[in-house]
Design a protein around this motif. Structure first.
Motif, mmCIF file in Angstrom:
data_model
loop_
_atom_site.group_PDB
_atom_site.id
_atom_site.type_symbol
_atom_site.label_atom_id
_atom_site.label_comp_id
_atom_site.label_asym_id
_atom_site.label_seq_id
_atom_site.Cartn_x
_atom_site.Cartn_y
_atom_site.Cartn_z
ATOM 1 N N ALA A 119 2.473 3.547 -0.630
ATOM 2 C CA ALA A 119 2.749 4.724 -1.601
ATOM 3 C C ALA A 119 2.592 6.133 -1.520
ATOM 4 N N ASP A 122 5.303 7.401 1.167
ATOM 5 C CA ASP A 122 6.467 7.389 0.573
ATOM 6 C C ASP A 122 6.461 8.647 -0.269
ATOM 7 N N LYS A 123 5.484 9.038 -1.113
ATOM 8 C CA LYS A 123 5.544 10.080 -1.963
ATOM 9 C C LYS A 123 5.524 11.486 -1.093
ATOM 10 N N ASN A 124 4.681 11.595 0.070
ATOM 11 C CA ASN A 124 4.627 12.556 0.598
ATOM 12 C C ASN A 124 4.996 12.550 2.144
#
Length: 280
Positions: A119, A122-124
């Motif tokens: 997560a 995926d976000k950064n």
């Protein structure tokens, strides 16, 4: 090199690959596999059997995990750096995955480790290397401590001059960045992870989840204890060659020289003391 292969379609997509080297430690490997959890079965465990006396079986190890298992079997023991690089090369050549994580035989993952690391990455998209805090324990002697590191990039860089901020068994890396770095440098035996992490620190953003997502057993027969001086010499060369020039670099080199004069057991007791002070 010989392969004991679970059939995997060329270019098959996985959320991440987990790379585990193994040498004559089937029991530890099984314990590690049992601890691995993820929201789906869309992950691949690549085990590099580095010339074990009794080769690791993909059929046996697949029984301990919900993920796919791939065995790369080396006929002779080639050492951890070459074993890891052969595993990475196979991943690059054969599967479609954005991330590669690490774990060592006997180390135990928190149930949410891979969920949180995937997560995060995926976000950064600027993060090329992530890690976490680790809990260390010697059940025989009753010693334990938590290896804590700073969270954000700039603080981690300052910390890296003085020690390896990332516990190897806790990391998840962006595969494109690892490929561009040329995998683990072979010129820094006993500190190949520290060398790769410095390269990645110089190429992108790094981050440490400040939670104990991996439990590691203190092993007085392991590489860090048995080869303390060789490891410290290798770390000196890493700082000299790969760390950016700064006043921190000078202080980091001085610290490593001091550590070479200290017994390994004293260094361990110092880590335990520091951990206690951080919890006060």
């Amino acid at each position: 090199m010989m392969n004991d292969v679970k059939d995997i379609t060329a270019g098959e997509k996985f959320d991440f690959c987990l790379l585990i080297p193994c040498f004559n430690n089937r029991e530890g490997l099984a314990a590690s596999l049992k601890s691995i959890a993820y929201t789906s079965s869309s992950f691949l465990i690549v085990i590099v059997d580095d010339g074990s006396t009794m080769p690791v079986s993909a059929r046996e190890m697949a029984g301990y995990t919900t993920g796919a298992v791939k065995i790369i079997r080396l006929v002779q023991n080639e050492g951890i750096t070459r074993a890891l690089n052969k595993g990475l090369q196979w991943i690059v050549d054969n599967v479609n995955t954005p991330y590669v994580a690490r774990l060592d035989c006997g180390d135990i993952c928190h149930q949410e480790r891979f969920i949180k690391q995937v997560a995060l990455l995926d976000k950064n998209h600027t993060i090329v290397l992530s890690g976490s805090w680790c809990a260390f324990e010697d059940e025989e002697k009753g010693q334990k401590f938590t290896y804590r590191s700073p969270r954000q990039h700039n603080a981690i860089i300052r910390d890296m001059y003085f020690r390896n901020s990332f516990m190897h068994a806790s990391v998840m890396m962006r595969l494109t960045a690892v490929k561009e770095a040329g995998f683990y440098p072979v010129d820094y035996e006993y500190a190949e992870d520290y060398a790769l992490f410095w390269i990645l620190c110089n190429r992108g953003e790094v981050y440490i989840i400040q939670e104990r997502l991996v439990n590691c057993m203190l092993n007085r027969k392991g590489i860090s204890f048995k080869n303390k001086n060789r490891q410290l010499k290798a770390r000196l060369r890493v700082v000299r060659n790969l760390a950016p020039n700064s006043l921190y670099k000078l202080f980091g080199i001085l610290k490593l020289y001091c550590l070479r004069l200290m017994p390994r057991e004293f260094i361990l007791r110092l880590k335990i003391f520091v951990d206690k002070m951080q919890r006060v």
